[in-house]
Scaffold this active site. Sequence first.
Site, PDB file in Angstrom:
ATOM      1  CD  GLU A   1      -1.456  -5.922   5.505  1.00  0.00           C
ATOM      2  OE1 GLU A   1      -1.631  -4.841   5.685  1.00  0.00           O
ATOM      3  OE2 GLU A   1      -1.135  -6.492   4.417  1.00  0.00           O
TER       4      GLU A   1
ATOM      5  CG  HIS B   1      -3.801  -3.490   3.129  1.00  0.00           C
ATOM      6  ND1 HIS B   1      -2.864  -3.195   3.834  1.00  0.00           N
ATOM      7  CD2 HIS B   1      -4.605  -2.337   2.554  1.00  0.00           C
ATOM      8  CE1 HIS B   1      -2.772  -1.654   3.833  1.00  0.00           C
ATOM      9  NE2 HIS B   1      -3.800  -1.452   3.127  1.00  0.00           N
TER      10      HIS B   1
ATOM     11  CB  CYS C   1      -0.856   0.177   1.008  1.00  0.00           C
ATOM     12  SG  CYS C   1      -2.329   0.987   1.024  1.00  0.00           S
TER      13      CYS C   1
END
Length: 509
Positions: A169, A167, A79
């Site tokens: 994660e 993202h 990001c």
Amino acid sequence: MQEQILILDFGSQFTQLIARRLRELNVYCEIHPYNKIPQITSDIKGVILSGSPHSVRQENPLKPDLSNIKGKLPLLGVCYGAQFLAHFYGGEVGKSNSREYGRAHLEIKDKNAKMFKDISDDSVVWMSHADTILKIPDNYKITASTHDVKIAAYAIEGEETHALQFHPEVYHTDEGTKILKNFVYGICGCKGLWTSDSFIDTTIADLKKKLGNDKVVLGLSGGVDSSVSAVLLNKAIGKNLFCIFVDNGLLRKNEFEQVLESYKHMGLNVKGVNAKDKFYSALAGLSDPEQKRKAIGKVFIDVFDEESQRIEDVKWLAQGTIYPDVIESLSVNGPSHTIKSHHNVGGLPAYMKLKIVEPLRSLFKDEVRRAGKALNMDESLLGRHPFPGPGLAIRILGDITPEKVQIVQDVDAIFIEGLKSHNLYNTVWQAGAILLNVQSVGVMGDERTYENAVALRAVSSTDGMTADWVHLPYEFLAKMSNEIINKVKGVNRVVYDISSKPPATIEWE
């Protein structure tokens, strides 16, 4: 030497999730502020740049010095990290014209891209950004796009630098863990050797080397963190470990006696110290949460200083500090702000001659429990809910008095026992009662009352970094409310806290 991944934090709410995912892959990692990069040593196998609420286009953008990293080590920008590596190396980032928040479908442009090995086309990813990458430098190659985002991922030709605009994660990215595994295993060459057993073996060996024949004093609380710390130290130095359990007058009901009894069966050398009056005196008239925490921390250290001086030649103070304590106590110019101070983070006053040893400083809470299980510790101890270091002082809003402590102890005891008797305790990560600094009108019998309101709090979590409120059954909450109001003098109203973290914290102060 232990392999590790370095994560540079730009203030993203998801940074801790990156660390959690890597730990789940058995890869050790550490989070450091973007402007406090540690020395790059041979054990660092790769670096990840986190996301951020900030923009690379702002007047004073967050700019790390990557001179010892980019092109020399595998590097992944996520990001903001992806935008940084584009914008400041010859590309361009601008304000996004379309909505780039939420789920998107990945279209892999480079089928040979290492980051997307065995990742399915049309895989769902999670976007969360207001800026977008408009242009990348000539030696950059787009590796993936989405319907709205042309440059959703890229790689730099001639070096192991990769970037993702989404993202990986977060749970919403379907194959995010696999993408991160491609980076840490496939690109960085990590072997995934970070396990509970390896942590225990390494930690005991390190403690033996670090402490030698020195004496260590440890503050026990009855909680998981200090107990696991005690067992590790006991295995490393045995009789040279001296444990002290301080009754600060802010423990749960009957906890001092119960905890001392439980430690008798663990082969630990434990001394109980009643210091209630010292803590109450230091807290008299204090209402500000930070002032209360600092007052408790100071008395705690004073008591320890006094007790440690009774032990001849003690050199070290051991603490049950864990990684979320360290992360939440970081204060960085820019992305991070101190959420709360921890009296077991940040060192000791100069007059106290002890050095600090923190066996669990690198672990998240669930990793502490796994280590305890590997050490064959009692399940009832490992399954205990976390309890804050400052105790009930931060569950009593406003000033502290023994009378208020008694009220919140009685309420808490009813609530916790209720969770256990209704088989709800193990479905909750942490629970407790908060005494509010408001009073409300009630009716008991034919009389009007004007008494205290209490809040009940129960959350589910993995490590305390994020938490959601638990949807306890209405019937159970009704029973608890009725029992508390009937049995605890001074309480005429019970409310249930339905706030998650973020935006709220688990504790009220």
